[in-house]
Design an enzyme around this catalytic site. Structure first.
Site, PDB file in Angstrom:
ATOM      1  N   ARG A  71      15.494   5.722   9.906  1.00 53.79           N
ATOM      2  CA  ARG A  71      14.715   4.628   9.327  1.00 53.79           C
ATOM      3  C   ARG A  71      14.674   4.787   7.804  1.00 53.79           C
ATOM      4  O   ARG A  71      14.224   5.810   7.297  1.00 53.79           O
ATOM      5  CB  ARG A  71      13.294   4.651   9.906  1.00 53.79           C
ATOM      6  CG  ARG A  71      12.392   3.630   9.258  1.00 53.79           C
ATOM      7  CD  ARG A  71      10.974   3.658   9.806  1.00 53.79           C
ATOM      8  NE  ARG A  71      10.163   2.743   9.057  1.00 53.79           N
ATOM      9  CZ  ARG A  71       8.965   3.002   8.566  1.00 53.79           C
ATOM     10  NH1 ARG A  71       8.386   4.176   8.790  1.00 53.79           N
ATOM     11  NH2 ARG A  71       8.319   2.102   7.869  1.00 53.79           N
ATOM     12  N   HIS A  74       8.348  -0.984   1.775  1.00 56.59           N
ATOM     13  CA  HIS A  74       7.597   0.274   1.912  1.00 56.59           C
ATOM     14  C   HIS A  74       6.956   0.580   0.547  1.00 56.59           C
ATOM     15  O   HIS A  74       7.254   1.588  -0.088  1.00 56.59           O
ATOM     16  CB  HIS A  74       8.521   1.400   2.380  1.00 56.59           C
ATOM     17  CG  HIS A  74       7.814   2.546   3.028  1.00 56.59           C
ATOM     18  ND1 HIS A  74       8.130   3.007   4.295  1.00 56.59           N
ATOM     19  CD2 HIS A  74       6.797   3.336   2.606  1.00 56.59           C
ATOM     20  CE1 HIS A  74       7.348   4.039   4.604  1.00 56.59           C
ATOM     21  NE2 HIS A  74       6.536   4.257   3.583  1.00 56.59           N
ATOM     22  N   GLU A 129       2.762  -0.519   7.061  1.00 56.51           N
ATOM     23  CA  GLU A 129       1.345  -0.185   6.956  1.00 56.51           C
ATOM     24  C   GLU A 129       0.539  -1.087   6.021  1.00 56.51           C
ATOM     25  O   GLU A 129       0.052  -0.639   4.970  1.00 56.51           O
ATOM     26  CB  GLU A 129       1.189   1.273   6.518  1.00 56.51           C
ATOM     27  CG  GLU A 129       1.854   2.251   7.454  1.00 56.51           C
ATOM     28  CD  GLU A 129       1.629   3.702   7.045  1.00 56.51           C
ATOM     29  OE1 GLU A 129       1.112   3.936   5.942  1.00 56.51           O
ATOM     30  OE2 GLU A 129       1.963   4.585   7.838  1.00 56.51           O
ATOM     31  N   ASN A 168       2.508   3.750  13.339  1.00 58.60           N
ATOM     32  CA  ASN A 168       2.611   5.027  12.621  1.00 58.60           C
ATOM     33  C   ASN A 168       1.307   5.761  12.891  1.00 58.60           C
ATOM     34  O   ASN A 168       0.226   5.197  12.682  1.00 58.60           O
ATOM     35  CB  ASN A 168       2.730   4.815  11.104  1.00 58.60           C
ATOM     36  CG  ASN A 168       3.974   4.028  10.714  1.00 58.60           C
ATOM     37  OD1 ASN A 168       4.751   3.609  11.571  1.00 58.60           O
ATOM     38  ND2 ASN A 168       4.151   3.817   9.425  1.00 58.60           N
ATOM     39  N   TYR A 177      -0.871   9.626  12.683  1.00 62.03           N
ATOM     40  CA  TYR A 177      -0.938  11.027  12.256  1.00 62.03           C
ATOM     41  C   TYR A 177      -2.211  11.743  12.703  1.00 62.03           C
ATOM     42  O   TYR A 177      -2.191  12.906  13.015  1.00 62.03           O
ATOM     43  CB  TYR A 177      -0.889  11.125  10.715  1.00 62.03           C
ATOM     44  CG  TYR A 177       0.435  10.713  10.129  1.00 62.03           C
ATOM     45  CD1 TYR A 177       1.428  11.653   9.877  1.00 62.03           C
ATOM     46  CD2 TYR A 177       0.704   9.383   9.849  1.00 62.03           C
ATOM     47  CE1 TYR A 177       2.659  11.283   9.356  1.00 62.03           C
ATOM     48  CE2 TYR A 177       1.931   8.996   9.327  1.00 62.03           C
ATOM     49  CZ  TYR A 177       2.899   9.950   9.086  1.00 62.03           C
ATOM     50  OH  TYR A 177       4.118   9.581   8.585  1.00 62.03           O
ATOM     51  N   GLU A 194       6.410   6.392  12.893  1.00 59.46           N
ATOM     52  CA  GLU A 194       6.158   7.582  12.057  1.00 59.46           C
ATOM     53  C   GLU A 194       5.186   8.501  12.780  1.00 59.46           C
ATOM     54  O   GLU A 194       4.196   8.034  13.350  1.00 59.46           O
ATOM     55  CB  GLU A 194       5.496   7.232  10.712  1.00 59.46           C
ATOM     56  CG  GLU A 194       6.417   6.716   9.655  1.00 59.46           C
ATOM     57  CD  GLU A 194       5.704   6.474   8.334  1.00 59.46           C
ATOM     58  OE1 GLU A 194       4.711   7.174   8.022  1.00 59.46           O
ATOM     59  OE2 GLU A 194       6.138   5.571   7.607  1.00 59.46           O
TER      60      GLU A 194
HETATM   61  C1  GAL Z   1       2.623   7.059   5.842  1.00 56.36           C
HETATM   62  C2  GAL Z   1       3.650   6.459   4.908  1.00 56.36           C
HETATM   63  C3  GAL Z   1       4.757   7.396   4.560  1.00 56.36           C
HETATM   64  C4  GAL Z   1       4.317   8.828   4.373  1.00 56.36           C
HETATM   65  C5  GAL Z   1       3.359   9.272   5.460  1.00 56.36           C
HETATM   66  C6  GAL Z   1       2.761  10.640   5.266  1.00 56.36           C
HETATM   67  O1  GAL Z   1       1.409   6.410   5.709  1.00 56.36           O
HETATM   68  O2  GAL Z   1       4.211   5.318   5.486  1.00 56.36           O
HETATM   69  O3  GAL Z   1       5.411   6.865   3.442  1.00 56.36           O
HETATM   70  O4  GAL Z   1       3.861   9.047   3.109  1.00 56.36           O
HETATM   71  O5  GAL Z   1       2.307   8.372   5.577  1.00 56.36           O
HETATM   72  O6  GAL Z   1       1.659  10.599   4.440  1.00 56.36           O
END
Ligand code: GAL
Length: 495
Positions: free
Chosen positions: A94, A139, A184, A324, A326, A396
């Site tokens: 990607r 992005h 995002e 995405n 985390y 992501e």
């Molecule tokens: C996401 C973003 C990425 C990368 C990742 C880790 O929000 O799309 O570019 O920075 O977080 O922080």
């Protein structure tokens, strides 16, 4: 009887093994973004993006005062990047297109030859290795001259983005079949306008973020419709946007409603209009902001409404759901006298919810990042429940460290734990078809500069040649891709 027991045992072992396998056709990839890796910020006819101007004018806003001027030098080292992606066995890579590299003045009357050549080389190079290019149109690197005209708060951007999208599909649509329009929106609108911390660093909480939000949804819909009407009939590709979503866990039984309400902001703000039958803003949230605006003395809601026509325009503009993910938060209501909790994104401050983290969730290298793997499964199940039985793609997911060790056991653990949750979500009936590691190699991590490292591959930013070295997590991930399962992870874990 003894033999029957053995047979049952064998069947159980086989079944357990099968559960650790990803479905046939499930694809693994890794992601990067133009500003974070390309460098070459002013070569040829490229114009500055908001991030070029922001990092140059306000270096104190970046943890190490750095910029993406050179970054990983992928503008020059793209061949090596492709080799590395191939070495890992990625099914897809990607990447994002830099709007000001392709269209130097933001508009479509001038198309950069060098920009076109660069993305053609990258796309063709990937395809030659059998790696599918998955391309993001936006992005975060808006052409600065469009920002000077109001950027995402100016409704005219819907047309500007649509024109840009049409050029990109025209140039690369014969070879690119999976598109992400916007990366995002919640970060673009909240971290820029509510928090004022990301480029272009404009603080306009409660106003700018909502103008941005509506325009982004309209721009996404316009770009989706251009593809659907003019390109899909001949290229048969798929287009959607991708949402960054924190999982919102109730702080305790008492706060189930608060957590659900926060999810309707965190996920719903950029999903409800596109993925539900009714369209428009999430109703609970729209009502809340309208009432709050009234109490604050505004003549109308700070949240700009969608007309019926606009609702129809945005509704259904998707070919899959991309997410995405985390980290997670524990949501509860504010106590008297308390202000919003950690990281006031995603409604805290606006919706009077305190977003906390569990003491057992280890922190990664960023202020916002606490690890809670089960959040991913719960999020996927929540999305299916709210938006239906769609194709879900994880676009992501990944882990950051400060040190950048080659033996990155914590990153390996993060990937293992999250991929296990993906398998569980699939068993729960969520149709997850892709997993994308963020990121292929260390790069410019926005306001954290180069202090936080997300890469499967280490990049030496002190070396002019930006030497790349595989971390153990890269080998671990390559093995999962090769075996298409988590069966082998214990051996690999010991590398
Ligand atoms: C996401 C973003 C990425 C990368 C990742 C880790 O929000 O799309 O570019 O920075 O977080 O922080």
């Amino acid at each position: 009887m003894f033999y029957l027991k053995i047979v049952v045992l064998c069947v159980l072992v086989v079944l357990a093994g099968a559960e650790r396998r990803f479905p046939d056709g499930f694809k693994f990839g890794a992601a990067t973004a133009a500003y974070q890796v390309e460098g070459a910020w002013n070569v040829s006819d490229k114009s500055p993006s908001v991030w070029d101007i922001f990092t140059h004018d306000q270096p104190h806003a970046i943890a190490d005062g750095s910029s993406g001027d050179v970054a990983c030098d992928s503008y020059n080292k793209w061949r090596e990047d492709i080799e590395l992606a191939a070495e890992l066995g990625l099914h897809f890579y990607r990447l994002s297109i830099s709007w000001p590299r392709l269209l130097p003045n933001g508009f479509t009357n001038i198309i950069s030859e060098d920009g076109t050549r660069y993305y053609n080389d990258l796309i063709d190079g990937l395809l030659e290795k059998g790696i599918e290019p998955v391309v993001t149109l936006y992005h975060w690197d808006l052409p600065q001259n469009l920002q000077d005209l109001g950027g995402w708060t100016n409704p005219l951007i819907v047309g500007w983005f649509k024109d840009y999208a049409r050029i990109v599909y025209t140039l690369f649509g014969d070879r690119v079949k999976t598109w992400i329009t916007i990366n995002e929106p919640i970060v673009i609108c909240e971290v820029v306008y509510t928090m004022g911390t990301f480029a272009p660093g404009i603080s306009s909480p409660g106003i700018g973020n909502y103008l941005c939000g509506k325009n982004i949804l309209m721009a996404h819909a316009a770009a989706w419709r251009v593809y659907d009407e003019e390109f899909k009939p001949k290229y048969h590709g798929k287009v959607s946007l991708t949402n960054q979503i924190f999982w919102m866990e109730p702080y305790s039984e008492e706060f189930i409603e608060e957590a659900e309400f926060t999810m309707q902001y965190a996920a719903g703000f950029y999903s409800h209009a596109i993925y539900t039958k009714e369209g428009g803003w999430p109703p609970t949230f729209e009502k809340y902001i309208a009432e709050k605006s009234k109490r604050e003395g505004y003549p109308r809601s700070r949240l700009p409404p969608f007309t019926e026509e606009e609702k129809e325009f945005v509704k259904g503009t998707h070919d899959f759901y991309a997410v995405n993910h985390y980290t997670s938060r524990l949501a509860r209501s504010l106590q008297p006298g308390e202000t919003a909790g950690l990281w006031p994104m995603f409604g805290a401050g606006e919706i009077d919810v305190f977003l906390d983290v569990h003491p057992d969730w280890p922190q990664a290298a960023n202020s916002w990042f606490f690890v809670n793997p089960p959040g991913l499964r719960k999020l996927l199940v929540w999305l299916k429940k709210n938006y239906g039985d769609l194709e879900y793609m994880i676009i992501e997911n990944g882990y950051s460290t400060r040190e950048g060790d080659i033996n990155d056991s914590k990153r390996i653990q993060y990937y293992q734990d999250h991929l296990e949750q993906v398998l569980l979500a699939i068993q729960d009936g969520v149709n997850v078809t892709r997993y994308t590691a963020w990121t292929l190699f260390d790069n410019f991590e926005w306001t954290d500069g180069y202090t936080s490292k997300f890469g499967l591959i280490d990049v030496d930013f002190n070396d002019p040649s930006r030497k790349r070295t595989l971390r153990n997590s890269a080998r671990f991930y390559a093995n999962i891709i090769k075996t298409h399962s988590l069966d082998d992870i214990n051996t690999i874990n010991k590398i």
